[in-house]
Each structure stands twice: as structure tokens, then as C-alpha cells.
Design an enzyme around this catalytic site. Structure first.
Site, short mmCIF file in Angstrom:
data_model
loop_
_atom_site.label_atom_id
_atom_site.label_comp_id
_atom_site.label_asym_id
_atom_site.label_seq_id
_atom_site.Cartn_x
_atom_site.Cartn_y
_atom_site.Cartn_z
N ARG A 31 11.29 -25.26 6.70
CA ARG A 31 10.84 -26.31 7.12
C ARG A 31 9.24 -27.30 7.11
O ARG A 31 9.16 -28.03 6.32
CB ARG A 31 11.80 -26.97 7.98
CG ARG A 31 13.31 -27.48 8.35
CD ARG A 31 13.90 -28.04 8.69
NE ARG A 31 15.58 -28.51 9.17
CZ ARG A 31 16.34 -27.68 8.51
NH1 ARG A 31 15.93 -25.62 8.48
NH2 ARG A 31 17.51 -28.66 8.14
N GLY A 94 19.95 -21.51 -0.75
CA GLY A 94 20.24 -22.99 -0.68
C GLY A 94 19.35 -24.05 -0.14
O GLY A 94 18.79 -25.04 -0.40
N ARG A 121 26.63 -22.60 -6.87
CA ARG A 121 26.53 -23.73 -6.14
C ARG A 121 26.40 -25.03 -6.67
O ARG A 121 25.16 -24.64 -6.86
CB ARG A 121 26.35 -23.54 -5.05
CG ARG A 121 26.31 -22.10 -3.75
CD ARG A 121 25.56 -20.99 -3.35
NE ARG A 121 24.94 -21.65 -1.77
CZ ARG A 121 25.03 -21.79 -0.48
NH1 ARG A 121 24.08 -20.36 -0.69
NH2 ARG A 121 24.97 -23.02 0.34
N GLN A 166 21.22 -29.63 3.84
CA GLN A 166 20.00 -29.48 3.00
C GLN A 166 19.57 -30.40 2.56
O GLN A 166 18.18 -30.62 2.88
CB GLN A 166 20.30 -28.46 2.43
CG GLN A 166 20.64 -27.00 3.57
CD GLN A 166 21.34 -25.81 2.67
OE1 GLN A 166 21.62 -25.98 1.50
NE2 GLN A 166 21.70 -24.28 3.59
N SER A 191 26.19 -31.72 10.22
CA SER A 191 25.05 -31.39 11.00
C SER A 191 23.51 -31.75 11.05
O SER A 191 22.33 -31.36 10.45
CB SER A 191 24.86 -29.45 9.69
OG SER A 191 25.67 -29.21 9.14
N ASP A 306 27.25 -21.76 11.29
CA ASP A 306 26.68 -20.00 11.23
C ASP A 306 26.78 -19.64 12.21
O ASP A 306 27.00 -18.34 12.56
CB ASP A 306 25.33 -20.43 10.92
CG ASP A 306 24.97 -19.91 9.31
OD1 ASP A 306 26.01 -20.44 8.36
OD2 ASP A 306 23.58 -21.09 9.47
N LYS A 333 29.35 -20.77 1.14
CA LYS A 333 28.19 -20.23 1.29
C LYS A 333 28.01 -19.09 0.52
O LYS A 333 28.39 -19.04 -0.85
CB LYS A 333 28.20 -19.60 3.31
CG LYS A 333 28.98 -20.91 3.79
CD LYS A 333 27.89 -21.74 4.20
CE LYS A 333 28.08 -22.38 5.47
NZ LYS A 333 26.53 -23.31 5.90
#
Length: 420
Positions: A31, A94, A121, A166, A191, A306, A333
Site C-alpha cells: 500500500r 494478488g 484467479r 484487495q 475484510s 490468513d 488462495k
């Protein structure tokens, strides 16, 4: 001890003791890298670590036109200081692929490439929102590579947060720099802590964003500019979770470099280990976990998937039944992580099953044996944790997959053996 035989390692059972520094958070680092690539001036990021995902994102920000130089434990980034590249190789990250797609859509044309299991994915969550905000975005069959072309203009958009946050984080990193104002409506966010981390990063770079308490509505004024920063990359609660669980299972381990107020979702490991009866305490700037009589517990890991690998391995060493909620979040994942945990830990003598969205673990002695990490860094670390109080230890081939998030994991584990 950790023994090497050919290309296979053996993680032996036995006690651990010592003090380690947590690895750098790849989530925080990526980030910071993406925001710094768009800042007007030079940012300094300290203690970035050396994860594969971090290295991939560093190359991507160079491709986005930033000048980025690494000097030991510092990365210096000057935004908009070099020509943009046409191709951005996101490796197997990802987050980098989904988030960089939004940042790349601010201008020009880019082809975002993926490697390994990331090529399979789905990217549907990325395509339509970017189009609604004025960018062109294409992906054959909804899979990488992604071709994006700006400019991202801003506007009103709905983002599905059920599968992953994400892309939402990437969008939030990009939208303050779009020409117009934006209104982001978020559906089914699972999340939230990761999005709050992104909002913290935006605040550090001087961006103004208004978010509802539940993050279902986020308003982003356009036409903003990012100021450069001088920041430390946070210690990684995801990687530290394995070290803390190892201390709770097999010894006395103190982990430095963790922020108890961090927005990282995996800080919830403290709550989970407490529910298991672990002996945890903050001492001298480190979080210390000591072996104790662990008991089965219930924990909702929907917002922190996770944590499934370290908690599932720890639960195998605890008395009674453990129930972990959120197993549906593990399907896409690096591996089908729910199936991998059940299969690999069962092969060591564990008793695990899936019941809808729950993973159920019956504690009891583990025999040990062989673990196939499936090229998944967290499965490899879970296998090592399972070995610590097994009868025969664990053999493992392909342990190098930990390079994705925690390259020194097995060296750090060996250093805790107290052997020369």
C-alpha cells in the site's frame, strides 16, 4: 533441529526459546509503495523486508513511472520521475495485481501480468468497476493478464467485497487522484481491517476520504495530491502469528516489532490465542508467548482468513474441539487452503473436517510425517508448527514458497532451537 536432506527439510519436534523481530508486513508495504509512486516528491520507507510480493510490487511501481532505489533496510521512492512501462509484472501477488490495476488506470495503457496460481484467479471484481469509473479494462475469460487504459475519471460505483477487499483498497488508493469526485458503495465487505489499513495509508499521504463506520459507503473527493512520507513498514501480524503460536505450543518466544494498535486484521491472533488459553504478555516492547495447557476454542476468522493455518495447526496440539469460522474464504488462495489444511494436517495424525463455513479440529497427539505445502507459504509454515510437538517431526519439500511473505521463516525457527 531443522535438518536438510537433498531438497527436503525435516522439522524436528522439540522446545523453542528466544526473541525475534516480526517480518515486515507485505500488506502495509505494498500500500505504501503504490501511494508513494503517485506522490509529488520523494518518500522514504524503512524496514521493508524482502518478501517476494514486496519485490514484485517494487518493480510494478517502477513500471508506473516512479524512481525507486533500495539501500539496505530503506526504499527511497520519487513519484512520477520516470517513463511508464507498458507491462507490469505482478508476480504471484494478488493484492499487487488487483490494486495496481486501479492505480495504473489513472492514465496511459498498461498490461498487468500474473504468475503461478494467480493466473487462474478471477478478476471479474476489477473489470466492471473500472469501466464504470471511465477506464477501459479487458481480461480474456475474466483471468489475467489485465489490460487497462485510463483515465480513471471518478463517479459512483458499487464494489463487491465478499470475495476480497484487495481491489477496493487499490481503488481507494487511486480515486483521490482522479479528476472527479467518487462515491463507492461496498456490498458484503468481509475484510474491513484491510480497508482500514488502506485508509490509514491514505491519511499518511494527506488524502481526504470520508467513510461510514461500517465501510459500506466511502466518499472520495477527486483532484487531490499525495505528499511524500517518511515511514516505517509495520511488523507483520500474519507472519508473527506463526511465531506466537509456536511459543504457545512448544516453548517461550518473544516477537518484537508489532504494533498493538495496528489496523492489520491478523492482530486478532491475540484474541484467538487468548481463547485457547495461551500465556501471552507484552514485555519490553515484545509480545511473549509461552507454552501452556491449550484447550479447544471457537473463533470467527472471516475477517482474518490468513489466521486459519497457524490456528488450525495450534488446535491440533490443544485439548478438545476447536471450531474456526470463515473456511469459505480459503478456496481461492495460493492453494485451496481449506482442503490443503484438512488433507495435510490429517496426514500427520490430526483430525480435521469441514462443516459448511466451519473448520472443526479435534485436538490430540500428532504422529508427524510428510507435508506437501502446495506452493503455499502459509501451508508450509503450518506444517512446521504442527511438527513441534509431533512424535516424528515433519518432512517437507518445496519449503522455499515461504519467500512470498516470510523468506527467513525456517532460519528464524531454527534460531529458536538454542543450538550452535
Amino acid at each position: 533441529m531443522l535438518g536438510h536432506g537433498g531438497t527436503m527439510i525435516h522439522i524436528a519436534p522439540g522446545p523453542l526459546a528466544g526473541r525475534l523481530r516480526a517480518p515486515a508486513s507485505k500488506s502495509h508495504l505494498q500500500r505504501l509503495l503504490l501511494a508513494a509512486s503517485q506522490a509529488e516528491g520523494t518518500s522514504l520507507l524503512r524496514n521493508p523486508g524482502d518478501s517476494a510480493d514486496g519485490r514484485a510490487c517494487l518493480e510494478v511501481v517502477r513500471g508506473l513511472g516512479a524512481r525507486a532505489e533500495r539501500d539496505g533496510e530503506r526504499i527511497r521512492i520519487t513519484g512520477h520521475a520516470a517513463p511508464r512501462a507498458r507491462e507490469l509484472d505482478c508476480g504471484e501477488s494478488g493484492f499487487c495485481l488487483r490494486a495496481a490495476a486501479a492505480v495504473a488506470a489513472l492514465g496511459g495503457e498498461s498490461l498487468l501480468l500474473a504468475r503461478g496460481s494467480l493466473r487462474g484467479r478471477p478478476m471479474d471484481m476489477v473489470l466492471e468497476p473500472l469501466r464504470q469509473l471511465g477506464a477501459r479494462c479487458e481480461a480474456e475469460g475474466g483471468l489475467p493478464p489485465l489490460r487497462v487504459r485510463g483515465p480513471l475519471k471518478g463517479g459512483t460505483v458499487t464494489v463487491d467485497g465478499r470475495a476480497s477487499s484487495q481491489f477496493l483498497s487499490g481503488l481507494l488508493l487511486a480515486l483521490p487522484l482522479a479528476e472527479g469526485d467518487s462515491r463507492v458503495e461496498v456490498v458484503g465487505l468481509r475484510s474491513g481491517p484491510y480497508v482500514r489499513m488502506t485508509l490509514d495509508v491514505l491519511a499518511a499521504f494527506g488524502a481526504r476520504v470520508r467513510a461510514s463506520a461500517d465501510l459500506s459507503l466511502i466518499e472520495v473527493p477527486g483532484g487531490q495530491r499525495y505528499r511524500p512520507v517518511d515511514l516505517d513498514v509495520e511488523g507483520d501480524w500474519s507472519g508473527a502469528a506463526f511465531l506466537l503460536a509456536a511459543g504457545a505450543v512448544a516453548g517461550d518466544v518473544a516477537v518484537e516489532g508489532l504494533d498493538p494498535r495496528s489496523a492489520q486484521a491478523d492482530r486478532a491472533v491475540v484474541e484467538a490465542l487468548g481463547a485457547a488459553g495461551a500465556d501471552l504478555a507484552w514485555e519490553g516492547g515484545a509480545l511473549r508467548a509461552r507454552r501452556s495447557d491449550l484447550a479447544g476454542f471457537a473463533f470467527d476468522a472471516t475477517d482474518c482468513p490468513d489466521l486459519f493455518p497457524p490456528l488450525a495447526a495450534l488446535a491440533c496440539h490443544a485439548r478438545g474441539t476447536t471450531r474456526l469460522k470463515g473456511a469459505s474464504r480459503l478456496r481461492a488462495k495460493e492453494s485451496d487452503r481449506a482442503e490443503a489444511l484438512v488433507t495435510e494436517l490429517t496426514a500427520l495424525g490430526g483430525r480435521l473436517s469441514l462443516e459448511g463455513d466451519w473448520m472443526v479440529i479435534e485436538g490430540g497427539p500428532l504422529e508427524g510425517g510428510r507435508v506437501d505445502p502446495r506452493n503455499d507459504h502459509r501451508i508450509a509454515m503450518a506444517g512446521a508448527l504442527a511438527a513441534l510437538r509431533s512424535r516424528r517431526g515433519v518432512h517437507m519439500d518445496g519449503e522455499g514458497c515461504v519467500d512470498k511473505s516470510y523468506p527467513s521463516f525456517f532460519r528464524d525457527l531454527e534460531s529458536l532451537r538454542g543450538e550452535p
